[in-house]
Motif scaffolding. Structure first.
Motif, PDB file in Angstrom:
ATOM      1  N   MET A 179       0.853  -1.174   0.000  1.00  0.00           N
ATOM      2  CA  MET A 179       0.000   0.000   0.000  1.00  0.00           C
ATOM      3  C   MET A 179       0.898   1.236   0.000  1.00  0.00           C
ATOM      4  N   HIS A 180       0.495   2.251  -0.724  1.00  0.00           N
ATOM      5  CA  HIS A 180       1.274   3.468  -0.801  1.00  0.00           C
ATOM      6  C   HIS A 180       1.229   4.227   0.522  1.00  0.00           C
ATOM      7  N   ILE A 181       2.290   4.952   0.787  1.00  0.00           N
ATOM      8  CA  ILE A 181       2.374   5.707   2.040  1.00  0.00           C
ATOM      9  C   ILE A 181       1.302   6.795   2.105  1.00  0.00           C
ATOM     10  N   GLU A 182       0.953   7.406   0.948  1.00  0.00           N
ATOM     11  CA  GLU A 182      -0.089   8.444   0.946  1.00  0.00           C
ATOM     12  C   GLU A 182      -1.440   7.857   1.349  1.00  0.00           C
ATOM     13  N   THR A 183      -1.705   6.653   0.895  1.00  0.00           N
ATOM     14  CA  THR A 183      -2.968   5.995   1.240  1.00  0.00           C
ATOM     15  C   THR A 183      -3.010   5.686   2.732  1.00  0.00           C
ATOM     16  N   GLN A 184      -1.897   5.224   3.275  1.00  0.00           N
ATOM     17  CA  GLN A 184      -1.841   4.926   4.699  1.00  0.00           C
ATOM     18  C   GLN A 184      -2.016   6.189   5.527  1.00  0.00           C
TER      19      GLN A 184
END
Length: 60
Positions: free
Chosen positions: A1-6
């Protein structure tokens, strides 16, 4: 999962927790008494009257 999504999920979770805490704190407050509401209404009315522009002074 992308860091922006997290990060977005973390922010949403934090905002939901804050909203729940605020909702619970407002539900826990006792109802405001009539005397208090009338008092603040009179204060507000007095402030409106004090800040309302009066009639212009007559120049003789």
């Amino acid at each position: 999962m992308h860091i922006e999504t997290q990060l977005a999920q973390h922010r949403v979770t934090g905002l939901r927790a804050q909203a729940d805490a605020h909702r619970l704190s407002t539900e826990a407050k006792p109802p405001v008494e009539l005397r208090t509401r009338v008092g603040w209404t009179l204060v507000e009315l007095g402030l409106r009257l004090a800040s309302a522009p009066g009639p212009a002074p007559a120049v003789a």
